[in-house]
Scaffold this motif. Structure first.
Motif, short mmCIF file in Angstrom:
data_model
loop_
_atom_site.label_atom_id
_atom_site.label_comp_id
_atom_site.label_asym_id
_atom_site.label_seq_id
_atom_site.Cartn_x
_atom_site.Cartn_y
_atom_site.Cartn_z
N PHE A 224 11.64 72.60 -12.14
CA PHE A 224 12.76 72.48 -11.70
C PHE A 224 12.85 73.66 -10.85
O PHE A 224 13.85 73.85 -9.96
CB PHE A 224 13.37 72.12 -12.42
N ASN B 149 12.53 70.71 -3.69
CA ASN B 149 13.03 69.97 -4.50
C ASN B 149 13.61 70.30 -6.13
O ASN B 149 14.15 69.85 -6.62
CB ASN B 149 13.48 68.24 -4.63
N ASP C 220 21.13 78.85 -20.20
CA ASP C 220 21.96 78.93 -18.67
C ASP C 220 21.55 80.15 -18.16
O ASP C 220 21.81 80.17 -17.14
CB ASP C 220 23.45 78.06 -18.53
N LYS D 29 18.72 77.11 -8.25
CA LYS D 29 20.39 76.87 -8.13
C LYS D 29 20.49 75.07 -7.66
O LYS D 29 22.30 75.22 -8.36
CB LYS D 29 21.13 77.34 -6.44
N ASP D 30 19.83 74.14 -7.42
CA ASP D 30 20.20 72.98 -7.78
C ASP D 30 20.25 72.40 -9.32
O ASP D 30 19.91 70.37 -9.25
CB ASP D 30 19.30 72.30 -6.93
N LEU D 31 20.34 73.08 -10.61
CA LEU D 31 19.88 72.51 -12.27
C LEU D 31 20.71 71.84 -12.23
O LEU D 31 22.55 71.99 -11.70
CB LEU D 31 19.96 73.84 -12.75
N THR D 32 20.90 70.45 -12.99
CA THR D 32 22.10 69.95 -13.61
C THR D 32 22.64 69.41 -14.60
O THR D 32 21.73 70.01 -14.95
CB THR D 32 21.99 68.59 -13.16
N GLN D 33 23.16 69.42 -14.73
CA GLN D 33 23.70 69.67 -16.68
C GLN D 33 22.25 69.05 -17.32
O GLN D 33 21.95 69.82 -18.49
CB GLN D 33 25.12 68.95 -17.18
N GLU D 34 21.84 67.96 -16.76
CA GLU D 34 21.60 67.49 -17.84
C GLU D 34 19.58 68.02 -17.97
O GLU D 34 19.14 67.85 -18.70
CB GLU D 34 20.44 65.59 -17.08
N ASP D 35 19.47 69.11 -15.79
CA ASP D 35 18.20 69.54 -16.53
C ASP D 35 18.11 70.63 -17.27
O ASP D 35 17.18 71.19 -18.12
CB ASP D 35 18.27 69.96 -14.51
N GLN E 89 19.97 70.93 -19.95
CA GLN E 89 19.83 70.08 -21.22
C GLN E 89 18.53 70.30 -21.70
O GLN E 89 17.53 70.27 -23.13
CB GLN E 89 20.65 68.93 -21.62
N ASP E 90 17.18 69.52 -20.41
CA ASP E 90 16.28 69.34 -20.77
C ASP E 90 15.65 70.13 -20.84
O ASP E 90 14.00 70.74 -22.32
CB ASP E 90 16.27 68.44 -19.90
#
Lengths: 286, 94
Positions: A146, A154, A254, A264-270, A272-273
């Motif tokens: 990521f 990306n 986090d 900076k573009d991490l989502t909550q799912e990322d 948790q992954d």
């Protein structure tokens, strides 16, 4: 016996006046390592920030012999230096090849695996800033999943290669991970590696504040958070015996990821992954 | 018999110390305050070797410092403060 900072040698064998950025993590790693290795050391460095930081041509910051090799061959050159020293009967010298994550895990890997296979009497150090920083921050095999780099806007799609496990599989004398945020741990490991009669491999997490997009003064702090969150485990494998040297507190990942601009573009799912990855992979190989 | 090691043929060992890189980059410089308890952590965390221990006390070399602020950030006692350069009438290079 535990080390203390006051007992370390006062001489500065590397670092004063170097040509790197202010707040460079690799320079911190170099200074801490030279406190352990001492002046009877010959170092070879392939193309990397560390090579340019040492100075070019007419000036150098190294107080010890330093040889700037081609990108692929630092461990091979070190093997040759050791052979020459053996032929001359010089025994009290540490031969070190010091490469970045590209010079170790990708471009320099064939020379490294060859030297490890022959179990040469030398030490290879990888200072890992998780990117190809000297050429502008491209993705390499040590870049974590990521992370945004200059050629992957990306974020990287696959996970980081476990270089320590690969070197462990060579069944060499000593494999250890270290972090610049735990200097006494790092120095103790270097002293241990220097005493080994065969090949030793050290993997140092040395953040690059330019590539990680963090303020310069947070370099050490982020290196500590990587260990505390469990994303970078500090351990050693001393002739097959695996010991963890620093017990982390497992803060949520986090805290480590979000201060960095490259995530900076991490989502909550990322997130948790990644957290699930820590829980799954920490202590692997114990 | 201990033989001397070969030195770097093109450059005198440690010659960059005389003309340090980055002295003009600095936008802030550290100052060691009185509550320093001599834990010496900063001497190992400084990337430039600008803080060293000499004769029992910390010596700060502003010729080598690039002003990154790692020492002030890492000091557990908050005994190092970063002072901006060019502030006030005496804002000059040291």
């Amino acid at each position: 016996m535990a080390l203390s900072i006051a007992d370390l040698p006062k001489e500065e064998l590397f670092g004063q006046g170097h040509a790197g950025c202010g707040g460079c993590g690799a320079a911190v790693a170099g200074r801490q390592a030279m406190k352990a290795l001492g002046s009877r050391t010959i170092i070879t460095i392939p193309a990397s920030c560390m090579a340019t930081m040492g100075g070019s041509n007419l000036k150098t910051t190294w107080q010890i012999p330093f040889y700037h090799t081609l990108f692929e061959i630092a461990p091979a050159v070190s093997s040759g230096i050791r052979a020459a020293l053996d032929a001359q009967g010089i025994e009290d010298v540490n031969v070190v090849s010091w490469a970045g994550d590209a010079g170790t895990a990708d471009i320099g890997f064939q020379a490294l695996t060859g030297a490890a296979e022959r179990n040469e009497h030398m030490m290879h150090v990888c200072y890992d800033n998780e990117m190809y920083m000297n050429t502008g921050g491209q993705t390499g095999s040590q870049t974590p999943k990521f992370a945004i780099t200059s050629n992957m806007a990306n974020g990287k799609k696959v996970k980081k290669k476990n270089m320590l496990a690969i070197m462990e599989a060579h069944e060499i004398d000593y494999v250890a991970s270290a972090s610049i945020a735990y200097p006494l741990d790092l120095i103790a490991k270097f002293k241990k590696a220097a005493k080994k009669p065969g090949f030793s491999y050290m993997h140092i997490l040395a953040p690059c504040h330019r590539g990680w997009q963090i303020p310069a003064e947070k370099t050490i702090e982020l290196a500590r958070l990587a260990v505390e969150s469990g994303l970078f485990e500090l351990y050693e494998v001393d002739e097959g015996k695996r010991t963890r040297t620093v017990e982390p507190t497992f803060i949520p990942v986090d805290n480590y990821l979000l201060p960095q601009g490259r995530f900076k573009d991490l989502t909550q799912e990322d997130i948790q992954d990644i957290q699930a990855g820590v829980n799954r992979h920490y202590g692997r190989g114990e | 018999m201990v033989k001397n090691l070969p030195v770097v043929p093109t450059a005198k060992a440690g010659s960059l110390v005389e003309t340090p890189t980055g002295i003009t980059w600095r936008i802030q410089h550290p100052e060691i305050l009185e509550n320093c308890n001599m834990c010496l952590d900063c001497t190992l965390f400084c990337p430039d070797g600008a803080i060293v221990q000499q004769a029992g006390e910390l010596v700060l070399s502003l010729r080598l410092c690039k002003g990154c602020g790692i020492c002030a950030n890492e000091c557990k006692e908050n005994a190092i403060q970063m002072i901006p350069e060019y502030s006030g009438v005496k804002g000059v290079f040291r």
